[in-house]
Design a protein around this motif. Structure first.
Motif, short mmCIF file in Angstrom:
data_model
loop_
_atom_site.label_atom_id
_atom_site.label_comp_id
_atom_site.label_asym_id
_atom_site.label_seq_id
_atom_site.Cartn_x
_atom_site.Cartn_y
_atom_site.Cartn_z
N ILE A 69 39.52 38.61 39.01
CA ILE A 69 38.53 38.66 40.08
C ILE A 69 37.23 38.05 39.56
O ILE A 69 36.86 38.26 38.40
CB ILE A 69 38.31 40.10 40.59
CG1 ILE A 69 37.43 40.11 41.84
CG2 ILE A 69 37.77 41.01 39.50
CD1 ILE A 69 37.36 41.49 42.52
N SER A 70 36.57 37.31 40.41
CA SER A 70 35.28 36.72 40.03
C SER A 70 34.44 36.58 41.29
O SER A 70 34.94 36.77 42.40
CB SER A 70 35.48 35.35 39.36
OG SER A 70 36.12 34.44 40.25
N TRP A 76 39.30 43.85 46.10
CA TRP A 76 40.50 43.33 46.75
C TRP A 76 41.51 44.46 46.85
O TRP A 76 41.72 45.21 45.89
CB TRP A 76 41.10 42.19 45.97
CG TRP A 76 40.35 40.90 46.08
CD1 TRP A 76 39.44 40.40 45.20
CD2 TRP A 76 40.45 39.92 47.14
NE1 TRP A 76 38.96 39.19 45.64
CE2 TRP A 76 39.57 38.88 46.83
CE3 TRP A 76 41.20 39.85 48.32
CZ2 TRP A 76 39.41 37.76 47.65
CZ3 TRP A 76 41.05 38.74 49.12
CH2 TRP A 76 40.16 37.71 48.79
N PHE A 77 42.12 44.54 48.02
CA PHE A 77 43.22 45.46 48.28
C PHE A 77 44.39 44.66 48.81
O PHE A 77 44.24 43.50 49.20
CB PHE A 77 42.81 46.52 49.32
CG PHE A 77 41.86 47.55 48.81
CD1 PHE A 77 40.50 47.28 48.68
CD2 PHE A 77 42.30 48.82 48.47
CE1 PHE A 77 39.61 48.24 48.21
CE2 PHE A 77 41.43 49.79 48.00
CZ PHE A 77 40.09 49.49 47.87
N ARG A 78 45.54 45.28 48.86
CA ARG A 78 46.69 44.64 49.49
C ARG A 78 47.57 45.68 50.16
O ARG A 78 47.57 46.85 49.77
CB ARG A 78 47.50 43.83 48.48
CG ARG A 78 48.20 44.66 47.42
CD ARG A 78 48.85 43.74 46.38
NE ARG A 78 49.56 44.48 45.36
CZ ARG A 78 50.13 43.92 44.30
NH1 ARG A 78 50.06 42.60 44.11
NH2 ARG A 78 50.76 44.67 43.41
N GLN A 79 48.31 45.22 51.15
CA GLN A 79 49.24 46.10 51.85
C GLN A 79 50.53 45.36 52.11
O GLN A 79 50.54 44.34 52.82
CB GLN A 79 48.64 46.61 53.16
CG GLN A 79 49.50 47.66 53.84
CD GLN A 79 48.76 48.38 54.95
OE1 GLN A 79 47.76 47.89 55.48
NE2 GLN A 79 49.24 49.55 55.31
N ALA A 80 51.60 45.86 51.51
CA ALA A 80 52.92 45.29 51.70
C ALA A 80 53.57 45.96 52.91
O ALA A 80 53.21 47.08 53.28
CB ALA A 80 53.75 45.49 50.45
N TYR A 94 40.99 46.56 37.35
CA TYR A 94 42.24 46.06 37.91
C TYR A 94 43.27 47.17 38.02
O TYR A 94 43.31 48.09 37.19
CB TYR A 94 42.83 44.96 37.03
CG TYR A 94 41.97 43.72 36.94
CD1 TYR A 94 41.04 43.58 35.92
CD2 TYR A 94 42.08 42.70 37.88
CE1 TYR A 94 40.24 42.46 35.83
CE2 TYR A 94 41.29 41.57 37.80
CZ TYR A 94 40.37 41.44 36.78
OH TYR A 94 39.58 40.33 36.71
N ALA A 95 44.12 47.04 39.01
CA ALA A 95 45.30 47.89 39.06
C ALA A 95 46.23 47.51 37.92
O ALA A 95 46.30 46.34 37.51
CB ALA A 95 46.02 47.71 40.40
N PHE A 139 44.75 49.45 46.02
CA PHE A 139 43.70 48.76 45.29
C PHE A 139 44.30 47.70 44.37
O PHE A 139 45.33 47.92 43.73
CB PHE A 139 42.91 49.79 44.48
CG PHE A 139 41.97 49.18 43.48
CD1 PHE A 139 42.32 49.10 42.14
CD2 PHE A 139 40.74 48.70 43.88
CE1 PHE A 139 41.47 48.55 41.21
CE2 PHE A 139 39.87 48.15 42.96
CZ PHE A 139 40.24 48.08 41.62
N VAL A 140 43.62 46.55 44.30
CA VAL A 140 44.06 45.49 43.42
C VAL A 140 43.03 45.22 42.31
O VAL A 140 43.35 45.23 41.13
CB VAL A 140 44.32 44.19 44.20
CG1 VAL A 140 44.64 43.03 43.26
CG2 VAL A 140 45.45 44.39 45.21
#
Length: 122
Positions: free
Chosen positions: A70-71, A36-40, A60-61, A47-48
């Motif tokens: 995460i699962s 999982w990643f995210r972008q604000a 994890y970050a 990276f998350v």
């Protein structure tokens, strides 16, 4: 070929929880590290969390460790991100990404989803 479709995003109050899902098509899901990643807004993608193909190993970050989990369910070709104690800094578009087969940790990503918006109101 793997197609990834995220869901579960939305608007939540600070302190609340959300669970994101990423459904994958294709027969190689169970042999790939999932991430999982995210972008604000105005920021680079970050990276998350990551999970190995067996689900035994996770990473994890620092900013989410202890709050996010995460699962994966290989029988359902789905990876999840349970998010708790959300705050405004978690507001972003969240993407799942599939790494190469049988590679942990992944340092490149073969497939990306389209993203799902998470907005945390304070």
């Amino acid at each position: 070929q793997v197609q990834l479709v995220e869901s579960g995003g939305g608007l939540v109050q600070a302190g609340g929880s959300l669970r994101l899902s990423c459904a994958a098509s294709g027969r190689t899901f169970s042999s790939r590290t999932m991430n999982w990643f995210r972008q604000a807004p105005g920021k680079e993608r970050e990276f998350v969390a990551a999970i190995s193909w067996s689900g035994i190993s996770t990473n994890y970050a620092a900013s989410v460790k202890g709050r996010f989990t995460i699962s994966r369910d290989n029988a359902k070709n789905t990876v999840y991100l349970q998010m708790r104690r959300l705050n405004a800094d978690d507001t972003a578009v969240y993407y799942c990404a599939a790494g190469p087969e049988a590679t942990w940790p992944a340092r490149e990503y073969d497939y990306w989803g389209q993203g799902t918006q998470v907005t945390v109101s304070s």
